[in-house]
Design a protein around this motif. Structure first.
Motif, PDB file in Angstrom:
ATOM      1  N   LEU A   1      43.059  29.601  46.263  1.00 44.23           N
ATOM      2  CA  LEU A   1      44.588  29.721  45.510  1.00 44.23           C
ATOM      3  C   LEU A   1      45.170  31.443  46.681  1.00 44.23           C
ATOM      4  CD1 LEU A   1      45.644  27.573  42.632  1.00 44.23           C
ATOM      5  CD2 LEU A   1      45.727  26.936  45.153  1.00 44.23           C
ATOM      6  N   PHE A   2      44.691  32.241  45.640  1.00 43.01           N
ATOM      7  CA  PHE A   2      45.232  33.564  45.946  1.00 43.01           C
ATOM      8  C   PHE A   2      43.168  34.159  46.844  1.00 43.01           C
ATOM      9  CE2 PHE A   2      46.545  32.621  42.288  1.00 43.01           C
ATOM     10  CZ  PHE A   2      48.181  32.130  42.752  1.00 43.01           C
ATOM     11  N   PRO A   3      43.127  33.764  48.095  1.00 41.46           N
ATOM     12  CA  PRO A   3      42.391  34.323  49.405  1.00 41.46           C
ATOM     13  C   PRO A   3      42.460  35.846  49.203  1.00 41.46           C
ATOM     14  CG  PRO A   3      43.565  32.582  50.214  1.00 41.46           C
ATOM     15  CD  PRO A   3      43.959  32.699  48.849  1.00 41.46           C
ATOM     16  N   SER A   4      43.797  36.782  48.654  1.00 39.59           N
ATOM     17  CA  SER A   4      43.226  38.175  48.845  1.00 39.59           C
ATOM     18  C   SER A   4      42.431  39.011  47.656  1.00 39.59           C
ATOM     19  CB  SER A   4      44.842  38.540  48.860  1.00 39.59           C
ATOM     20  OG  SER A   4      45.496  38.580  47.598  1.00 39.59           O
ATOM     21  N   LEU A   5      42.889  37.489  46.356  1.00 40.71           N
ATOM     22  CA  LEU A   5      41.454  38.250  45.346  1.00 40.71           C
ATOM     23  C   LEU A   5      39.968  36.953  45.981  1.00 40.71           C
ATOM     24  CD1 LEU A   5      43.642  36.994  42.318  1.00 40.71           C
ATOM     25  CD2 LEU A   5      43.478  39.236  43.847  1.00 40.71           C
ATOM     26  N   ARG A   6      39.654  37.376  46.629  1.00 44.56           N
ATOM     27  CA  ARG A   6      38.482  36.658  46.384  1.00 44.56           C
ATOM     28  C   ARG A   6      37.234  38.336  47.000  1.00 44.56           C
ATOM     29  NH1 ARG A   6      38.564  32.363  51.263  1.00 44.56           N
ATOM     30  NH2 ARG A   6      39.468  30.812  49.984  1.00 44.56           N
ATOM     31  N   PRO A   7      37.341  39.011  47.587  1.00 42.80           N
ATOM     32  CA  PRO A   7      36.111  40.538  46.965  1.00 42.80           C
ATOM     33  C   PRO A   7      36.285  40.033  45.630  1.00 42.80           C
ATOM     34  CG  PRO A   7      37.728  40.298  49.220  1.00 42.80           C
ATOM     35  CD  PRO A   7      37.710  39.813  48.459  1.00 42.80           C
ATOM     36  N   GLN A   8      37.369  40.350  45.168  1.00 41.41           N
ATOM     37  CA  GLN A   8      37.030  40.955  43.869  1.00 41.41           C
ATOM     38  C   GLN A   8      37.145  39.800  42.646  1.00 41.41           C
ATOM     39  OE1 GLN A   8      39.992  40.909  45.771  1.00 41.41           O
ATOM     40  NE2 GLN A   8      40.962  43.524  45.294  1.00 41.41           N
ATOM     41  N   TRP A   9      37.084  39.059  43.212  1.00 45.07           N
ATOM     42  CA  TRP A   9      36.574  38.107  42.628  1.00 45.07           C
ATOM     43  C   TRP A   9      35.023  37.617  42.530  1.00 45.07           C
ATOM     44  CZ3 TRP A   9      38.399  34.118  38.830  1.00 45.07           C
ATOM     45  CH2 TRP A   9      37.772  33.034  38.039  1.00 45.07           C
ATOM     46  N   ALA A  10      33.994  37.789  43.261  1.00 45.04           N
ATOM     47  CA  ALA A  10      33.114  38.089  43.651  1.00 45.04           C
ATOM     48  C   ALA A  10      31.805  38.990  43.510  1.00 45.04           C
ATOM     49  CB  ALA A  10      33.019  37.854  45.240  1.00 45.04           C
ATOM     50  N   PHE A  11      32.711  40.604  43.131  1.00 43.78           N
ATOM     51  CA  PHE A  11      32.840  41.487  42.279  1.00 43.78           C
ATOM     52  C   PHE A  11      32.229  40.720  40.923  1.00 43.78           C
ATOM     53  CE2 PHE A  11      32.745  44.987  39.937  1.00 43.78           C
ATOM     54  CZ  PHE A  11      32.064  46.029  40.613  1.00 43.78           C
ATOM     55  N   ALA A  12      33.582  40.433  40.198  1.00 41.05           N
ATOM     56  CA  ALA A  12      33.912  39.757  38.900  1.00 41.05           C
ATOM     57  C   ALA A  12      32.324  38.669  38.791  1.00 41.05           C
ATOM     58  CB  ALA A  12      34.712  39.546  38.952  1.00 41.05           C
ATOM     59  N   MET A  13      32.235  37.950  39.305  1.00 42.43           N
ATOM     60  CA  MET A  13      30.817  37.112  39.397  1.00 42.43           C
ATOM     61  C   MET A  13      29.943  38.034  39.015  1.00 42.43           C
ATOM     62  SD  MET A  13      32.762  34.404  39.149  1.00 42.43           S
ATOM     63  CE  MET A  13      32.271  34.248  37.421  1.00 42.43           C
ATOM     64  N   LYS A  14      29.480  38.556  40.431  1.00 38.12           N
ATOM     65  CA  LYS A  14      28.445  39.433  39.646  1.00 38.12           C
ATOM     66  C   LYS A  14      28.756  40.217  38.565  1.00 38.12           C
ATOM     67  CE  LYS A  14      27.735  39.380  44.749  1.00 38.12           C
ATOM     68  NZ  LYS A  14      28.319  40.740  46.300  1.00 38.12           N
ATOM     69  N   GLU A  15      29.174  40.688  38.322  1.00 38.44           N
ATOM     70  CA  GLU A  15      28.732  41.904  37.185  1.00 38.44           C
ATOM     71  C   GLU A  15      28.829  40.848  35.951  1.00 38.44           C
ATOM     72  OE1 GLU A  15      28.673  45.057  37.623  1.00 38.44           O
ATOM     73  OE2 GLU A  15      28.243  44.813  39.282  1.00 38.44           O
ATOM     74  N   GLY A  16      29.497  39.633  35.769  1.00 35.78           N
ATOM     75  CA  GLY A  16      29.200  38.835  34.889  1.00 35.78           C
ATOM     76  C   GLY A  16      28.060  38.208  34.762  1.00 35.78           C
ATOM     77  N   ALA A  17      27.354  37.792  35.896  1.00 37.30           N
ATOM     78  CA  ALA A  17      26.395  37.189  35.842  1.00 37.30           C
ATOM     79  C   ALA A  17      25.039  38.501  35.498  1.00 37.30           C
ATOM     80  CB  ALA A  17      26.028  36.647  37.303  1.00 37.30           C
ATOM     81  N   LYS A  18      25.352  39.726  35.561  1.00 37.51           N
ATOM     82  CA  LYS A  18      23.819  41.082  35.323  1.00 37.51           C
ATOM     83  C   LYS A  18      24.327  40.724  33.894  1.00 37.51           C
ATOM     84  CE  LYS A  18      24.285  43.354  39.584  1.00 37.51           C
ATOM     85  NZ  LYS A  18      25.317  44.884  40.297  1.00 37.51           N
ATOM     86  N   LEU A  19      26.285  40.820  33.306  1.00 39.26           N
ATOM     87  CA  LEU A  19      25.911  41.388  32.291  1.00 39.26           C
ATOM     88  C   LEU A  19      25.108  39.780  31.832  1.00 39.26           C
ATOM     89  CD1 LEU A  19      29.342  42.246  31.375  1.00 39.26           C
ATOM     90  CD2 LEU A  19      27.212  43.767  31.257  1.00 39.26           C
ATOM     91  N   LEU A  20      25.198  39.117  32.103  1.00 40.07           N
ATOM     92  CA  LEU A  20      24.460  37.849  30.612  1.00 40.07           C
ATOM     93  C   LEU A  20      23.230  37.661  31.168  1.00 40.07           C
ATOM     94  CD1 LEU A  20      25.215  34.431  30.003  1.00 40.07           C
ATOM     95  CD2 LEU A  20      24.591  33.949  32.153  1.00 40.07           C
TER      96      LEU A  20
END
Length: 150
Positions: free
Chosen positions: A28-47
Motif C-alpha cells: 500500500l505504501f511502496p515508498s516505505l519498503r526500504p524502511q520496512w525491510a530495515f525494520a524487519m531485519k532489525e526485528g529478526a536480529k533482536l528476536l
C-alpha cells in the motif's frame, strides 16, 4: 506494550487482522519498503539475540541447580555417594536433552544445545571443586568424569 499484548492475547481475529495489515503495508505504501525491510531485519536480529540470551539463562539456571544438588551428593557418605551423584547427573542430562530437543531444530542443533548444557555444568562443577576445602576432591573428580562420559 503489555496493553497491546493483552489486547491480542484472547482475540485471534484481531491478531489475524494485524497480520494482514503488516503484510499489506509495503504494497500500500511502496515508498516505505526500504524502511520496512530495515525494520524487519532489525526485528529478526533482536528476536534471535533474545532467544540466545534466554537459552543461556535457562542453561545457567539448570546447571546452577544441578551443582547445588551435586554439592549435597558429594557430601553424602561414601557408600551412597556414587549413587547420588549418578542420580543427580542422570536427571540433569534428561532435562538438558528435553530442553535441547525443544530449542534445536535439526539433529545437529539439538546435539549442540545438549553439549552446551554439559559444558556449562562441567565449568560450574570444576569451579565448585576448586573452592571446596573439605577434602572431597576424589568425589568431585568422579562427578566430573561422569559429566564427561555423556
Amino acid at each position: 506494550m503489555t496493553l497491546f499484548e493483552d489486547a491480542l492475547k484472547n482475540h485471534p481475529l484481531a491478531l489475524a487482522g494485524l497480520g494482514v495489515v503488516v503484510l499489506a503495508a509495503p504494497s500500500l505504501f511502496p515508498s516505505l519498503r526500504p524502511q520496512w525491510a530495515f525494520a524487519m531485519k532489525e526485528g529478526a536480529k533482536l528476536l534471535l539475540e533474545a532467544n540466545g540470551e534466554a537459552e543461556a539463562d535457562l542453561i545457567e539456571s539448570l546447571s546452577e541447580f544441578a551443582v547445588q544438588r551435586l554439592v549435597q551428593a558429594v557430601s553424602a557418605p561414601p557408600g551412597t555417594r556414587d549413587e547420588r551423584i549418578g542420580h543427580v547427573l542422570s536427571k540433569y542430562k534428561a532435562r538438558a536433552r528435553r530442553r535441547s530437543n525443544r530449542w534445536g531444530g535439526d539433529a545437529g542443533k539439538r546435539e549442540s544445545h545438549y553439549r552446551a548444557h554439559l559444558a556449562q555444568l562441567r565449568r560450574k562443577a570444576l569451579w565448585r571443586q576448586a573452592r571446596d576445602g573439605s577434602g572431597r576432591r576424589d568425589a568431585w573428580d568422579e562427578a566430573i568424569a561422569q559429566i564427561d562420559a555423556a
